[in-house]
Design an enzyme around this catalytic site. Structure first.
Site, short mmCIF file in Angstrom:
data_model
loop_
_atom_site.label_atom_id
_atom_site.label_comp_id
_atom_site.label_asym_id
_atom_site.label_seq_id
_atom_site.Cartn_x
_atom_site.Cartn_y
_atom_site.Cartn_z
N ASN A 155 0.77 -1.24 -0.08
CA ASN A 155 -0.14 -0.14 0.11
C ASN A 155 0.64 1.23 0.06
O ASN A 155 0.47 2.31 -0.41
CB ASN A 155 -0.94 -0.12 1.29
CG ASN A 155 -0.27 -0.37 2.48
OD1 ASN A 155 0.46 -1.40 2.60
ND2 ASN A 155 -0.36 0.68 3.45
N GLY A 212 -14.13 -2.81 0.39
CA GLY A 212 -14.82 -2.13 -0.76
C GLY A 212 -14.39 -0.59 -1.03
O GLY A 212 -14.49 -0.26 -2.12
N HIS A 213 -14.00 0.08 -0.14
CA HIS A 213 -13.60 1.51 -0.04
C HIS A 213 -12.31 1.81 -1.01
O HIS A 213 -12.34 2.71 -1.37
CB HIS A 213 -13.83 2.22 1.04
CG HIS A 213 -12.38 1.90 1.94
ND1 HIS A 213 -11.55 2.89 2.24
CD2 HIS A 213 -12.08 0.88 2.74
CE1 HIS A 213 -10.56 2.51 2.84
NE2 HIS A 213 -11.06 1.44 3.30
N CYS A 338 -2.85 4.83 7.53
CA CYS A 338 -2.92 4.47 9.08
C CYS A 338 -1.78 5.40 9.79
O CYS A 338 -1.84 5.34 11.02
CB CYS A 338 -2.93 3.21 9.09
SG CYS A 338 -4.25 2.17 8.00
N1 PLP Z 1 -4.52 -3.95 3.82
C1 PLP Z 1 -3.99 -3.07 3.06
C2 PLP Z 1 -2.88 -3.55 2.20
C3 PLP Z 1 -4.45 -1.92 3.12
O1 PLP Z 1 -3.90 -0.79 2.06
C4 PLP Z 1 -5.72 -1.49 3.97
C5 PLP Z 1 -5.99 -0.20 4.00
O2 PLP Z 1 -5.43 0.81 3.74
C6 PLP Z 1 -6.21 -2.61 4.89
C7 PLP Z 1 -5.53 -3.71 4.55
C8 PLP Z 1 -7.31 -2.07 5.68
O3 PLP Z 1 -8.43 -2.06 4.75
P1 PLP Z 1 -9.91 -1.57 5.51
O4 PLP Z 1 -9.41 -0.15 5.46
O5 PLP Z 1 -10.88 -2.00 4.73
O6 PLP Z 1 -10.01 -2.27 7.02
#
Ligand code: PLP
Length: 408
Positions: A155, A212-213, A338
């Site tokens: 990410n 989803g988002h 995050c």
């Molecule tokens: N895993 C990855 C690689 C992500 O990029 C994200 C969100 O940024 C998540 C998990 C978490 O997903 P969610 O926001 O739907 O909890």
């Protein structure tokens, strides 16, 4: 001032078609899918449709799809669900294998399982581009290994991991192990969906998380693919929803929205948009590297997501770049949404071997379907000036680049 959004890896706007598909399930078709009357049955039919849509997309059975609240919950369910199964069955600690560059949904959950004394975890290193080696995974396998969890695409830096190769290796290793000692293979595909082939048979996967988002669907909905026979234990107990693996009345509008978002990803029009996105991303990367000194492209040059460009600018702090970009109307990120409020350098960049100071100068620009060339041109116009101004002000500015930076 026109605002430009270049943070699609953090979240995406809900598509109009998705919102239209969801609306009735808030207002008129609001039944509980577990109810036997017609209100309930209408909702049930649409949940079933969405499940089939996801199953088609992932090339699995509808009964292998569990709806969750998002990527984080799907990741938690995999790790805790398998660890609980192993502890209850074998009465000893299982071993998990993951990488150092996973999302915190995986890393913090693994750390929590270790701290509670419920699991042993190996966190595998990556190379300077963020790529994992299949041989390292194989070397890390132990007698009590129950799960390998490796993200499909990162990410922060967009690097794509060799998931299919890892899957094939695990299948080979499993042929020599007793059935009850089988190793399961999970990928967090939250950033990969919409860009990479997510056929779970082709990838040799047992479990896959999606959200989803990140794909034009609503927030608060996600899914987990669970291959038939994977002995997951539920985290949420209560009703028998989601085949007993996730209790609670279904988020019907969210599920319908996710189904619609997945359907739209398979259209020719969407595929064309992704092809355009790759060209725009390359234009962005090429011009940033050409017009600004002392900048590093983080992640892999070719094995990277079509929408992702990420850099480290030496002698400046990512946070200052973000604030300056925002004042120029451009929304970007310093890495993971995050961790963007923490001043800690990114664990992903440190794992790629960058030093703390360089890692502090990171920014991530992620494109979306609607990103236009004029928007990238605006970014390319303002970014060099921002970097130059910040470097002049910075105690690590490039005018001082031969001086040792102050301890932080
Ligand atoms: N895993 C990855 C690689 C992500 O990029 C994200 C969100 O940024 C998540 C998990 C978490 O997903 P969610 O926001 O739907 O909890």
């Amino acid at each position: 001032m026109k605002r430009i959004y270049l943070d699609y890896a953090a979240t995406t706007p809900t598509k109009k078609e998705v919102w239209e598909a969801m609306k009735p399930y808030f207002l008129t078709e609001f039944g509980n899918p577990s109810s036997l009357h017609s209100f309930g049955q209408k909702a049930r039919a649409r949940v079933d449709w969405a499940r089939e849509e996801l199953a088609r997309f992932l090339n699995c059975q509808p009964t292998e799809i569990i709806f969750t609240s998002g990527g984080t919950e799907s990741d938690n369910l995999v790790l805790k669900g398998l660890v609980n199964y192993y502890l209850n069955t074998f009465k000893t600690k299982p071993h998990l294998i993951t990488s150092q560059i996973e999302h915190h949904a995986i890393l913090h959950t693994c750390q929590d399982l270790e701290e509670r004394g419920w699991a042993e975890v190996s966190y595998l290193p990556v190379d300077q581009y963020g790529r994992l080696k299949v041989a390292e995974v194989e070397k890390a396998i132990r007698e009590n290994t129950i799960l390998v969890s490796i993200m499909y695409a990162n990410n922060e830096i967009g690097t794509i991991e060799p998931i299919r190769e890892v899957g094939k290796m695990i299948e080979r290793v499993n042929r020599k192990r007793a059935k009850e000692k089988r190793i399961f293979f999970h990928t967090d595909a939250v950033q990969a969906v919409g860009y990479l082939n997510c056929d779970v048979q082709h990838l040799h996967l047992d479990l896959l998380s999606l959200s989803g988002h990140k794909i034009g669907g609503p927030k608060g909905i996600g899914a987990l693919y669970v291959r038939k026979g994977v002995p997951l234990q539920p985290e949420l107990t209560g009703g028998a929803q989601e085949f007993g693996l996730r209790a609670g009345t279904e988020n019907v509008p969210g599920i319908v929205g996710l189904g619609k978002a997945i359907e739209l990803l398979q259209s020719k029009a969407y595929q064309n948009k992704v092809a355009r996105m790759v060209k725009l991303r390359d234009y962005l990367i090429e011009n940033v590297l050409k017009t600004i000194d002392d900048v590093i492209l983080t992640g892999h040059s070719t094995e990277r997501l079509p929408n992702s460009a990420s850099f480290c600018f030496k002698y400046v702090e990512g946070e200052s770049i973000l604030i300056s970009l925002d004042l120029e109307g451009v929304a970007a990120s310093s890495g993971s949404a995050c961790t963007s409020r923490s001043l800690e350098p990114s664990h992903v960049l440190l794992a790629c071997g960058l030093d703390h100071q360089t890692a502090q100068g990171s920014i991530r620009l992620t494109l979306g379907e609607e990103t236009k060339k004029e928007e990238i041109d605006h970014l390319l116009k303002v970014l060099p000036k921002i970097i130059e101004r910040l470097r002049k002000m910075s105690p690590f500015g490039n005018q001082n680049k031969n001086q040792k930076p102050k301890e932080r």
